[in-house]
Each structure stands twice: as structure tokens, then as C-alpha cells.
Motif scaffolding. Structure first.
Motif, mmCIF file in Angstrom:
data_model
loop_
_atom_site.group_PDB
_atom_site.id
_atom_site.type_symbol
_atom_site.label_atom_id
_atom_site.label_comp_id
_atom_site.label_asym_id
_atom_site.label_seq_id
_atom_site.Cartn_x
_atom_site.Cartn_y
_atom_site.Cartn_z
ATOM 1 N N THR A 14 -7.378 20.325 27.283
ATOM 2 C CA THR A 14 -7.063 19.305 26.391
ATOM 3 C C THR A 14 -7.812 18.123 26.624
ATOM 4 O OG1 THR A 14 -4.656 19.935 26.877
ATOM 5 C CG2 THR A 14 -4.818 17.755 25.897
ATOM 6 N N GLU A 15 -8.015 17.050 26.150
ATOM 7 C CA GLU A 15 -9.034 15.987 26.044
ATOM 8 C C GLU A 15 -8.307 14.513 25.508
ATOM 9 O OE1 GLU A 15 -13.425 16.348 26.552
ATOM 10 O OE2 GLU A 15 -13.147 15.337 24.564
ATOM 11 N N ALA A 16 -8.765 13.477 26.178
ATOM 12 C CA ALA A 16 -8.186 12.261 25.618
ATOM 13 C C ALA A 16 -9.104 11.071 26.010
ATOM 14 C CB ALA A 16 -6.783 11.796 26.140
ATOM 15 N N GLU A 23 -4.861 7.661 28.490
ATOM 16 C CA GLU A 23 -3.575 8.853 28.995
ATOM 17 C C GLU A 23 -3.649 10.108 28.122
ATOM 18 O OE1 GLU A 23 1.317 8.251 29.132
ATOM 19 O OE2 GLU A 23 0.233 6.466 28.296
ATOM 20 N N ILE A 24 -3.401 11.066 28.901
ATOM 21 C CA ILE A 24 -3.432 12.103 28.374
ATOM 22 C C ILE A 24 -1.852 13.015 28.377
ATOM 23 C CG2 ILE A 24 -4.175 13.421 30.431
ATOM 24 C CD1 ILE A 24 -5.896 15.228 28.670
ATOM 25 N N GLU A 25 -1.346 13.479 27.303
ATOM 26 C CA GLU A 25 -0.029 14.224 27.527
ATOM 27 C C GLU A 25 -0.710 15.758 27.334
ATOM 28 O OE1 GLU A 25 2.751 12.906 27.813
ATOM 29 O OE2 GLU A 25 2.301 10.889 27.448
ATOM 30 N N ILE A 26 0.015 16.356 28.305
ATOM 31 C CA ILE A 26 -0.262 17.938 28.428
ATOM 32 C C ILE A 26 1.250 18.714 28.306
ATOM 33 C CG2 ILE A 26 -1.134 19.653 29.953
ATOM 34 C CD1 ILE A 26 -2.883 17.645 31.192
ATOM 35 N N LYS A 27 1.356 19.492 27.401
ATOM 36 C CA LYS A 27 2.462 20.054 27.153
ATOM 37 C C LYS A 27 2.345 21.357 27.668
ATOM 38 C CE LYS A 27 4.109 16.934 24.480
ATOM 39 N NZ LYS A 27 5.162 15.891 25.238
ATOM 40 N N ILE A 50 -1.525 10.211 38.457
ATOM 41 C CA ILE A 50 -1.835 11.796 38.362
ATOM 42 C C ILE A 50 -0.466 12.501 38.066
ATOM 43 C CG2 ILE A 50 -2.189 12.631 40.674
ATOM 44 C CD1 ILE A 50 -4.517 14.230 39.744
ATOM 45 N N ASP A 51 0.665 12.031 38.920
ATOM 46 C CA ASP A 51 1.737 12.964 38.683
ATOM 47 C C ASP A 51 2.885 11.887 39.502
ATOM 48 O OD1 ASP A 51 3.011 15.747 38.795
ATOM 49 O OD2 ASP A 51 3.716 14.792 40.606
ATOM 50 N N PRO A 52 4.105 12.060 38.940
ATOM 51 C CA PRO A 52 5.320 11.320 39.419
ATOM 52 C C PRO A 52 5.504 11.252 40.925
ATOM 53 C CG PRO A 52 6.062 12.360 37.644
ATOM 54 C CD PRO A 52 4.775 12.761 37.865
ATOM 55 N N THR A 53 5.092 12.326 41.404
ATOM 56 C CA THR A 53 5.133 12.402 43.120
ATOM 57 C C THR A 53 4.192 11.889 43.808
ATOM 58 O OG1 THR A 53 4.351 14.592 43.086
ATOM 59 C CG2 THR A 53 6.520 14.718 42.673
ATOM 60 N N PHE A 54 3.027 11.654 43.232
ATOM 61 C CA PHE A 54 1.856 10.729 43.832
ATOM 62 C C PHE A 54 2.036 9.401 43.766
ATOM 63 C CE2 PHE A 54 0.379 15.063 43.828
ATOM 64 C CZ PHE A 54 -0.795 15.300 44.249
ATOM 65 N N ASN A 55 1.768 8.872 44.735
ATOM 66 C CA ASN A 55 1.059 7.171 44.514
ATOM 67 C C ASN A 55 0.185 6.777 43.565
ATOM 68 O OD1 ASN A 55 3.372 6.030 46.562
ATOM 69 N ND2 ASN A 55 2.293 7.358 47.843
ATOM 70 N N LYS A 56 0.291 6.008 42.939
ATOM 71 C CA LYS A 56 -0.807 5.552 42.106
ATOM 72 C C LYS A 56 -2.089 4.926 43.076
ATOM 73 C CE LYS A 56 1.587 4.152 38.212
ATOM 74 N NZ LYS A 56 2.148 2.688 37.106
ATOM 75 N N SER A 57 -3.042 5.343 42.638
ATOM 76 C CA SER A 57 -4.283 5.070 43.537
ATOM 77 C C SER A 57 -5.446 4.493 42.794
ATOM 78 C CB SER A 57 -4.667 6.188 44.189
ATOM 79 O OG SER A 57 -3.768 7.009 44.955
ATOM 80 N N ILE A 58 -5.855 3.196 43.507
ATOM 81 C CA ILE A 58 -7.312 2.496 43.141
ATOM 82 C C ILE A 58 -8.452 3.399 43.757
ATOM 83 C CG2 ILE A 58 -8.673 0.404 43.252
ATOM 84 C CD1 ILE A 58 -6.104 -1.170 43.140
ATOM 85 N N VAL A 59 -9.196 4.213 42.942
ATOM 86 C CA VAL A 59 -10.268 4.722 43.202
ATOM 87 C C VAL A 59 -11.421 4.232 43.105
ATOM 88 C CG1 VAL A 59 -11.214 7.044 43.293
ATOM 89 C CG2 VAL A 59 -8.760 6.888 43.058
ATOM 90 N N GLY A 86 6.784 21.568 35.448
ATOM 91 C CA GLY A 86 7.536 21.213 34.499
ATOM 92 C C GLY A 86 6.675 21.507 33.234
ATOM 93 N N GLU A 87 7.208 21.232 31.964
ATOM 94 C CA GLU A 87 6.823 21.567 30.669
ATOM 95 C C GLU A 87 6.166 20.323 30.096
ATOM 96 O OE1 GLU A 87 6.563 24.507 29.234
ATOM 97 O OE2 GLU A 87 7.796 25.575 30.631
ATOM 98 N N SER A 88 5.941 19.108 30.694
ATOM 99 C CA SER A 88 5.275 17.957 30.177
ATOM 100 C C SER A 88 4.667 17.057 30.999
ATOM 101 C CB SER A 88 6.249 17.020 29.392
ATOM 102 O OG SER A 88 5.681 16.044 28.745
ATOM 103 N N HIS A 89 3.530 16.595 31.022
ATOM 104 C CA HIS A 89 2.984 15.870 32.063
ATOM 105 C C HIS A 89 2.138 14.752 31.216
ATOM 106 C CE1 HIS A 89 3.487 19.430 34.305
ATOM 107 N NE2 HIS A 89 3.113 20.068 33.441
ATOM 108 N N SER A 90 2.260 13.708 31.896
ATOM 109 C CA SER A 90 1.481 12.440 31.467
ATOM 110 C C SER A 90 0.681 11.802 32.444
ATOM 111 C CB SER A 90 2.622 11.162 30.997
ATOM 112 O OG SER A 90 1.980 10.099 30.666
ATOM 113 N N ILE A 91 -0.573 11.968 32.240
ATOM 114 C CA ILE A 91 -1.617 11.456 33.166
ATOM 115 C C ILE A 91 -2.472 10.312 32.672
ATOM 116 C CG2 ILE A 91 -3.816 12.208 34.611
ATOM 117 C CD1 ILE A 91 -2.335 15.229 34.212
#
Length: 261
Positions: A14-16, A23-27, A50-59, A86-91
Motif C-alpha cells: 500500500t502507498e499514500a 495518511e494511509i489506511e491499511i485494511k 504510527i499506532d494508537p498505543t504509541f505516543n506521537k513523535s516529532i522526528v 486489528g483489521e484496520s490501521h490509520s498511520i
């Protein structure tokens, strides 16, 4: 800018792309050791979610690319068990405005950091990792998670070097930053005296200065103010504890300041 999702062999799935944000939606479920590639302008500052369990990071991305391979097996035990599930990922990834970079913030936090050289910053490293276990790697000390009344895998991941007396922790910013305060959160698994606090240490700065520090057996963060200084890295070393048979570890280090643009 672009986000690409590939399998572990580099085959594109997948690519966006976008201009200032993407933002990329991965099913569907991620595959074993899938890879996420974030591409932007060289020298850019981007915020990655990158994931709801991660803290957003300035890189900070000097080469314009962040390659992140999803952790599996023992590596995954340093992260929330729900990470990348899970079955759906928003990054997403977005350019950080200059006015945000010149505001005072924690310059150390990077939940996307990995043990070996990554090519993006901030990046934590150490000369020793207890039994080479992922939940004791240096990167855990800049992931933004502060639970510290236990030890081991998630949610108690920390940087630990066992019972060694020659430990060195290093934080690289990858560019010049202006800092004024360092906050250290010691791991506090004090039940049955598993942990003991480091009583002293030495903070060394890339400009050649150093500062001896004292630490106490407390659960809250311990603050060390410094005269504002421009640095590219800091080190924590000469860590001493009273009882050599008790463990000490670093749950989190925060470095406050701003970017020099």
C-alpha cells in the motif's frame, strides 16, 4: 511526502502521498515483520502517528527516510500487546511548522526509536543492555511511557544494564538543540528491594561540559536545570548505587528545550 507499506521482503502493499501531510489506511492484519517507510524532504521535521498505543513523535529526518519494521516475537514484548493489531490501521505523517519547533518541549521523546542506528532522531543508545532483552533497551527510556512500579516487559520497559558499574546511556539529537532542563525517572520497583536508586551520576554534554548529579529513592521525576546550552548529544554515566546486588534502571529521560533554526 509518502508512506509505503511493504512486506518483510520489500514488496509494496500500500502507498499514500501528500504535500504537507499524508495518511494511509491499511485494511487487514499486518504480516510478519511488515515494514512502514516514511519519506519526506531531507532535513525535515515530521510528526508521525504510527499506532494508537504509541505516543506521537516529532522526528528529525536528515536523510528524508524513516524505515520502521514492525516488532515481532520477543521484540514485541517491549510494546503494548495491542500494538499493530486489528483489521484496520490509520498511520499519518505531517510536516512540523517552524513555530512549533522553536517552542519549548521535550526534545528526547521518540516512540519510533530502535536499538541500532536508525538514521533519524532523537536516538538512544547504551553500552550495555541486560541480557540483550528488548524491554531493557535504551530506546525504552524515550518512548514517553512512565509506568515504573515494576520491571520487565510492557508496561514496565526501561533501560537497564544489570548489575554493571560501567554503564553509559547516550541520547543523540542529530542536530544542534538548545536545552535548559533534564528530568530523570528512575524505575521504582522497590517492592522486596528489587530496585534501588542510583545515588549519583554524571551528565556530559557534547560541548565538553559535565555536571555531577544526585538521585533519590522517589517515584516522581527528578529535575536538573542547566544554563541554556547548545548541544548535539548528552550522556549519563558514572552511575553509583549503595547496594551492588540490587538493580537500578532508567524508565524515562526528558530533555527540555527547543530547536535552533
Amino acid at each position: 511526502m509518502k508512506i509505503t507499506h511493504t512486506d518483510r521482503l520489500g514488496n509494496k502493499l500500500t502507498e499514500a502521498s501528500g504535500e504537507q501531510s499524508v495518511e494511509i489506511e491499511i485494511k487487514g492484519e499486518f504480516g510478519f515483520e511488515d515494514i512502514l517507510i516514511f519519506e519526506t524532504e531531507p532535513g525535515a521535521f515530521v510528526e508521525i502517528d504510527i499506532d494508537p498505543t504509541f505516543n506521537k513523535s516529532i522526528v528529525y529526518v536528515p536523510d528524508g527516510k524513516v524505515v520502521y519494521q514492525l516488532p515481532v516475537g520477543p521484540k514485541a514484548r517491549a510494546y503494548d500487546p495491542d500494538a499493530f493489531k486489528g483489521e484496520s490501521h490509520s498511520i499519518s505523517m505531517s510536516v512540523v511548522p517552524q513555530e512549533e519547533l522553536t517552542k519549548r518541549r521535550n526534545l528526547a521523546m521518540n516512540s519510533l526509536d530502535m536499538r541500532w542506528d536508525t538514521g533519524y532522531f532523537p536516538h538512544a543508545s547504551a553500552n550495555v543492555v541486560t541480557r540483550d532483552e528488548p524491554w531493557f533497551e535504551a530506546k525504552n527510556a524515550i518512548d514517553g511511557h512512565l509506568l515504573r512500579d515494576g520491571h520487565g516487559a510492557w508496561p514496565y520497559q526501561s533501560w537497564g544494564g544489570g548489575l554493571r558499574d560501567d554503564l553509559v546511556f547516550r541520547l543523540d539529537f542529530g542536530r544542534e538543540v538548545l536545552i535548559d532542563e533534564i528530568i530523570i525517572y528512575l524505575r521504582a520497583d522497590y517492592t522486596d528491594d528489587h530496585d534501588i536508586n542510583w545515588e549519583s551520576g554524571l551528565l556530559t554534554f557534547s560541548d565538553g561540559d559535565s555536571m555531577p548529579i544526585k538521585m533519590e529513592k522517589v517515584e516522581e521525576g527528578q529535575s536538573y536545570k542547566v544554563e541554556p546550552k547548545k548541544v548535539t548529544w548528552i550522556e549519563l554515566s558514572e552511575l553509583k548505587r549503595e547496594i551492588s546486588a540490587a538493580f537500578s534502571a532508567l524508565t524515562q529521560i526528558e530533555v527540555f528545550g527547543k530547536d535552533v533554526l
